[in-house]
Design a protein around this motif. Structure first.
Motif, PDB file in Angstrom:
ATOM      1  N   MET A  96     -13.277  -2.256  20.876  1.00  0.00           N
ATOM      2  CA  MET A  96     -13.995  -0.985  21.021  1.00  0.00           C
ATOM      3  C   MET A  96     -13.557  -0.259  22.280  1.00  0.00           C
ATOM      4  SD  MET A  96     -16.081   1.273  19.847  1.00  0.00           S
ATOM      5  CE  MET A  96     -17.322   0.706  18.675  1.00  0.00           C
ATOM      6  N   ALA A  97     -13.387  -0.982  23.378  1.00  0.00           N
ATOM      7  CA  ALA A  97     -12.938  -0.348  24.626  1.00  0.00           C
ATOM      8  C   ALA A  97     -11.566   0.288  24.441  1.00  0.00           C
ATOM      9  CB  ALA A  97     -12.909  -1.371  25.761  1.00  0.00           C
ATOM     10  N   ARG A  98     -10.673  -0.401  23.739  1.00  0.00           N
ATOM     11  CA  ARG A  98      -9.339   0.151  23.503  1.00  0.00           C
ATOM     12  C   ARG A  98      -9.407   1.382  22.583  1.00  0.00           C
ATOM     13  NH1 ARG A  98      -3.992  -1.517  24.074  1.00  0.00           N
ATOM     14  NH2 ARG A  98      -4.892  -2.612  25.869  1.00  0.00           N
ATOM     15  N   ALA A  99     -10.267   1.347  21.580  1.00  0.00           N
ATOM     16  CA  ALA A  99     -10.415   2.501  20.689  1.00  0.00           C
ATOM     17  C   ALA A  99     -10.913   3.720  21.459  1.00  0.00           C
ATOM     18  CB  ALA A  99     -11.373   2.167  19.549  1.00  0.00           C
ATOM     19  N   LEU A 100     -11.891   3.525  22.345  1.00  0.00           N
ATOM     20  CA  LEU A 100     -12.408   4.627  23.153  1.00  0.00           C
ATOM     21  C   LEU A 100     -11.326   5.177  24.075  1.00  0.00           C
ATOM     22  CD1 LEU A 100     -15.872   3.051  24.054  1.00  0.00           C
ATOM     23  CD2 LEU A 100     -15.492   5.015  22.538  1.00  0.00           C
ATOM     24  N   GLN A 101     -10.554   4.285  24.653  1.00  0.00           N
ATOM     25  CA  GLN A 101      -9.473   4.702  25.543  1.00  0.00           C
ATOM     26  C   GLN A 101      -8.389   5.446  24.768  1.00  0.00           C
ATOM     27  OE1 GLN A 101      -7.165   1.466  27.128  1.00  0.00           O
ATOM     28  NE2 GLN A 101      -6.366   2.657  28.826  1.00  0.00           N
ATOM     29  N   THR A 102      -7.984   4.889  23.645  1.00  0.00           N
ATOM     30  CA  THR A 102      -6.940   5.512  22.831  1.00  0.00           C
ATOM     31  C   THR A 102      -7.370   6.890  22.333  1.00  0.00           C
ATOM     32  OG1 THR A 102      -6.164   3.335  22.100  1.00  0.00           O
ATOM     33  CG2 THR A 102      -5.506   5.228  20.772  1.00  0.00           C
ATOM     34  N   GLY A 103      -8.640   7.010  21.981  1.00  0.00           N
ATOM     35  CA  GLY A 103      -9.154   8.277  21.471  1.00  0.00           C
ATOM     36  C   GLY A 103      -9.500   9.286  22.556  1.00  0.00           C
ATOM     37  N   GLY A 104      -9.356   8.887  23.822  1.00  0.00           N
ATOM     38  CA  GLY A 104      -9.666   9.806  24.916  1.00  0.00           C
ATOM     39  C   GLY A 104     -11.125  10.218  24.952  1.00  0.00           C
ATOM     40  N   VAL A 105     -12.012   9.299  24.589  1.00  0.00           N
ATOM     41  CA  VAL A 105     -13.447   9.609  24.546  1.00  0.00           C
ATOM     42  C   VAL A 105     -14.027   9.561  25.953  1.00  0.00           C
ATOM     43  CG1 VAL A 105     -15.682   8.939  23.593  1.00  0.00           C
ATOM     44  CG2 VAL A 105     -13.590   8.641  22.229  1.00  0.00           C
ATOM     45  N   VAL A 106     -14.713  10.636  26.331  1.00  0.00           N
ATOM     46  CA  VAL A 106     -15.288  10.706  27.676  1.00  0.00           C
ATOM     47  C   VAL A 106     -16.514   9.798  27.758  1.00  0.00           C
ATOM     48  CG1 VAL A 106     -14.476  13.052  28.046  1.00  0.00           C
ATOM     49  CG2 VAL A 106     -16.740  12.684  27.056  1.00  0.00           C
ATOM     50  N   PRO A 107     -16.806   9.238  28.935  1.00  0.00           N
ATOM     51  CA  PRO A 107     -17.993   8.389  29.102  1.00  0.00           C
ATOM     52  C   PRO A 107     -19.279   9.120  28.741  1.00  0.00           C
ATOM     53  CG  PRO A 107     -16.503   8.141  30.950  1.00  0.00           C
ATOM     54  CD  PRO A 107     -15.988   9.287  30.142  1.00  0.00           C
ATOM     55  N   SER A 108     -20.317   8.347  28.510  1.00  0.00           N
ATOM     56  CA  SER A 108     -21.567   8.898  27.991  1.00  0.00           C
ATOM     57  C   SER A 108     -22.268   9.840  28.962  1.00  0.00           C
ATOM     58  CB  SER A 108     -22.510   7.758  27.604  1.00  0.00           C
ATOM     59  OG  SER A 108     -21.982   7.027  26.528  1.00  0.00           O
ATOM     60  N   GLY A 109     -22.388   9.450  30.220  1.00  0.00           N
ATOM     61  CA  GLY A 109     -23.075  10.311  31.170  1.00  0.00           C
ATOM     62  C   GLY A 109     -24.578  10.259  31.087  1.00  0.00           C
ATOM     63  N   SER A 110     -25.115   9.323  30.316  1.00  0.00           N
ATOM     64  CA  SER A 110     -26.563   9.141  30.215  1.00  0.00           C
ATOM     65  C   SER A 110     -26.842   7.679  29.920  1.00  0.00           C
ATOM     66  CB  SER A 110     -27.159  10.031  29.121  1.00  0.00           C
ATOM     67  OG  SER A 110     -26.596   9.716  27.856  1.00  0.00           O
ATOM     68  N   THR A 111     -28.103   7.295  30.017  1.00  0.00           N
ATOM     69  CA  THR A 111     -28.483   5.907  29.785  1.00  0.00           C
ATOM     70  C   THR A 111     -29.134   5.743  28.420  1.00  0.00           C
ATOM     71  OG1 THR A 111     -30.617   6.263  30.855  1.00  0.00           O
ATOM     72  CG2 THR A 111     -28.800   5.452  32.239  1.00  0.00           C
ATOM     73  N   SER A 112     -29.128   4.533  27.919  1.00  0.00           N
ATOM     74  CA  SER A 112     -29.727   4.237  26.617  1.00  0.00           C
ATOM     75  C   SER A 112     -31.244   4.337  26.691  1.00  0.00           C
ATOM     76  CB  SER A 112     -29.331   2.829  26.168  1.00  0.00           C
ATOM     77  OG  SER A 112     -27.947   2.730  25.980  1.00  0.00           O
ATOM     78  N   PRO A 113     -31.904   4.713  25.606  1.00  0.00           N
ATOM     79  CA  PRO A 113     -33.369   4.762  25.595  1.00  0.00           C
ATOM     80  C   PRO A 113     -33.960   3.364  25.733  1.00  0.00           C
ATOM     81  CG  PRO A 113     -32.520   5.028  23.375  1.00  0.00           C
ATOM     82  CD  PRO A 113     -31.337   5.069  24.289  1.00  0.00           C
ATOM     83  N   ASP A 114     -35.101   3.279  26.343  1.00  0.00           N
ATOM     84  CA  ASP A 114     -35.781   1.996  26.528  1.00  0.00           C
ATOM     85  C   ASP A 114     -36.956   1.928  25.559  1.00  0.00           C
ATOM     86  OD1 ASP A 114     -36.744  -0.403  27.374  1.00  0.00           O
ATOM     87  OD2 ASP A 114     -37.515   0.336  29.296  1.00  0.00           O
ATOM     88  N   LEU A 115     -36.741   1.314  24.426  1.00  0.00           N
ATOM     89  CA  LEU A 115     -37.791   1.214  23.403  1.00  0.00           C
ATOM     90  C   LEU A 115     -38.537  -0.097  23.566  1.00  0.00           C
ATOM     91  CD1 LEU A 115     -35.780   2.414  20.246  1.00  0.00           C
ATOM     92  CD2 LEU A 115     -37.132   3.790  21.840  1.00  0.00           C
ATOM     93  N   PRO A 116     -39.834  -0.100  23.308  1.00  0.00           N
ATOM     94  CA  PRO A 116     -40.589  -1.350  23.412  1.00  0.00           C
ATOM     95  C   PRO A 116     -40.161  -2.358  22.350  1.00  0.00           C
ATOM     96  CG  PRO A 116     -41.954   0.387  22.482  1.00  0.00           C
ATOM     97  CD  PRO A 116     -40.694   1.042  22.943  1.00  0.00           C
ATOM     98  N   ALA A 117     -39.861  -3.581  22.779  1.00  0.00           N
ATOM     99  CA  ALA A 117     -39.445  -4.622  21.852  1.00  0.00           C
ATOM    100  C   ALA A 117     -40.591  -5.570  21.519  1.00  0.00           C
ATOM    101  CB  ALA A 117     -38.280  -5.415  22.434  1.00  0.00           C
ATOM    102  N   THR A 118     -41.602  -5.608  22.373  1.00  0.00           N
ATOM    103  CA  THR A 118     -42.763  -6.479  22.153  1.00  0.00           C
ATOM    104  C   THR A 118     -44.044  -5.673  22.328  1.00  0.00           C
ATOM    105  OG1 THR A 118     -42.785  -7.127  24.488  1.00  0.00           O
ATOM    106  CG2 THR A 118     -41.501  -8.501  22.969  1.00  0.00           C
TER     107      THR A 118
END
Length: 581
Positions: free
Chosen positions: A558-580
């Motif tokens: 996946m890291a190589r695919a993102l690099q090869t595709g020239g995909v820019v970093p996200s610039g945001s964080t993942s949502p924090d959903l309650p798991a319990t």
């Protein structure tokens, strides 16, 4: 006396009349031969003294997404001789040595071919001779040697994408992979040449005439990227060897197009040397990613979760008490992978903890018939639009959707049904693409010999779940990536990712669950704007039978695919959903 004189006067007239009649017959026959039947007789005469040769139409190339050649056809030469002329010329042993030196082959087989039948008019000396060797042979000035151009298929990238490209037989007949599936584009059209025949039936040098030109085949362009394919194959092979896996596969699919950017299999083969693999591991002569269905395990939980959200019977925060073991009223017996007490999980938590008992309770909120309809809409149960040779469609188990109690629950978490790696990747493409499944694509186009480009059509998009249900599912997968037990192993700095692990018992030859496992990992990135899906599966990893075996493969590819595709970093964080709760 008078009668004798009358007969004497008529005799010259009779003779003249006879001569005139015979001359007339000959004239009619001559006219018939030279005028009426002239063309037919000339053709018959020419046929008797001509030798016809088929001119092969060069098979077209197979190229990757960037035009790099993966398969092409080159001209080689078949060398033959007339043994009786060679014998008449004398010094066959000396001539055999000179021929062998020119062709770069041992002299003994050449001499054997020339002397085995010294009165013969034909002997095969060598196959697949290069043009340079042919020129050296011609320089010998031996008039009883002949050459015939033949086509040879070569694969410049070797084993890179060999599992997809396939191979051809000795007569250029397509036998596997894209070679076979796209033969209508690749196949050339045969031509014909004729040459004058000597009394011994051999062609007279310099008399060849092309009566019908051969036409080359078209060029097939694939969606795969050679460099990414190579990298995926290398990473897969290394990890499969480390873990002692029986086989493995990696699929990289582009979310917005359905294009397969890489489909790696291990073990695989080099189409330049098919015989070697055929003798040692014939099962590797193809792509298990398309042809080997299996019970996928917990990577299917993401699909069930998307169904629940789309049906409106659950949210990421829906609650369930998940025990280690669940024995239902109808006799089903379900358990989680590890012993634990009752866990208070949300649907998000069910995915994070990969709880079979939790998913079994929540999944029961929709009917089996509806769930089967969703599975079909996701593409399960039928081969993909690629139509790869011997591609499997998977199955839903016996009597679907009227499953028995155990299968009713097991199919919710990826047991009791089968799918291929490409189908699993396609399901995650659907979720990452706002709930819209795009036809899987491996062949991009066919470019005819005249330059006409014909795009390959694969069907229409399928709306499977709502955009909101798909987006919520991706958010839950992000929480698996940040809170799950493989968080550190799958992390790609700078990018939001969503993943799901899978561990499934494999069925043995008798149809009974064995102690062997198939482990997998599926995921999307960047999760905030998905571009790629990567799916990894390893069968029977003896040294590490959990998704930890697949994590390094997924992260690197996946890291190589993102690099090869020239995909820019996200610039945001993942949502924090309650798991319990």
């Amino acid at each position: 006396m008078e009668g004798h004189r009358r007969r004497a006067r008529w005799r010259p007239a009779f003779v003249l009349l006879t001569v005139l009649l015979l001359a007339g017959v000959f004239l009619v026959r001559l006219t018939d031969v030279q005028v009426v039947q002239a063309d037919a007789l000339r053709k018959a005469s020419k046929d008797r003294r001509s030798i016809s040769t088929v001119l092969p139409g060069p098979r077209g190339d197979i190229v990757d997404a960037d035009g790099t050649v993966l398969a092409t056809t080159v001209t080689r030469y078949r060398i033959t001789a007339v043994p009786w002329i060679a014998a008449k010329a004398g010094h066959v042993d000396r001539a055999a040595a000179r021929i062998a030196a020119a062709l770069g082959v041992p002299a003994a087989p050449i001499q054997q071919a020339l002397t085995a039948h010294p009165k013969a008019s034909y002997a095969l000396l060598a196959n697949e001779v290069t043009y340079a060797a042919l020129q050296r042979m011609r320089a010998l000035g031996l008039g009883w040697l002949y050459s015939e151009a033949v086509s040879k298929r070569i694969y410049p990238a070797g084993s890179v994408a060999g599992n997809l490209v396939g191979f051809v037989g000795a007569e250029q007949n397509p036998l596997a992979g894209v070679e076979r599936g796209s033969d209508a584009c690749l196949a050339g059209t045969q031509g014909e040449s004729v040459a004058e025949s000597a009394l011994d039936g051999t062609p007279i040098p310099g008399t060849e005439t092309v009566v019908k030109a051969a036409k080359p085949g078209g060029t097939v362009k694939l969606t795969v990227q050679r460099d990414l394919q190579y990298y995926a194959q290398q990473v897969l092979a290394q990890r499969a060897a480390q873990t002692g896996a029986a086989w493995g596969t990696v699929v990289v699919e582009e979310v917005r197009t359905g294009r397969l950017l890489a489909v790696a299999d291990w073990p695989t083969f080099n189409p330049n040397d098919v015989t070697k693999t055929a003798n040692t591991d014939p099962a590797a002569l193809g792509s298990r990613a398309f042809t080997a269905p299996y019970e996928p395990g917990s990577t299917m939980k993401s699909v069930t979760a998307a169904m629940l959200l789309d049906s409106g019977v659950a949210t990421p925060a829906s609650r369930v008490v998940a025990p280690y073991r669940l024995i239902t009223k109808d006799g089903a017996n379900i358990n989680d992978a590890e012993v634990h007490g009752n866990e208070h999980l949300t649907l998000t938590g069910v995915l994070v903890q990969s709880s079979n008992t939790g998913m079994s309770q929540l999944g029961g909120r929709i009917s089996d018939a509806k769930r089967l309809a969703y599975l079909k809409a996701f593409g399960f149960g039928s081969p993909t639009a690629v139509g790869f040779g011997a591609e499997a469609g998977g199955s839903f188990g016996a009597h679907a959707p009227n499953w028995g109690p155990q299968s009713h629950y097991a199919t919710m978490f990826g047991q009791g049904l089968t799918a291929t790696a490409v189908q699993m990747a396609s399901a995650y493409q659907t979720i990452a693409n706002g709930g819209v499944r795009l036809p899987v694509r491996l062949v991009e186009s066919c470019t005819k010999a005249d330059g006409t480009v014909e795009p390959v059509t694969t069907g229409s998009p399928t709306h499977v779940v709502s955009a909101s249900a798909a987006r919520s599912t991706v958010s839950m997968l992000e929480n698996v990536a940040t809170k799950g037990w493989l968080a550190a192993e799958v992390k790609i700095p700078g990018y939001r990712i969503g993943v799901k692990t899978g561990t499934a018992q494999e069925v043995d030859a008798s149809g009974v669950y064995s102690k062997q496992y198939l482990v997998s990992l599926a995921g999307v990135a960047p999760a905030d704007d998905p571009k790629y899906v990567v799916y990894v599966a390893l069968s029977q990893p003896k040294k590490l039978n959990s998704s930890l075996a697949t994590a390094p493969i997924w992260q690197k590819v996946m890291a190589r695919a993102l690099q090869t595709g020239g995909v820019v970093p996200s610039g945001s964080t993942s949502p924090d959903l309650p798991a319990t709760w």
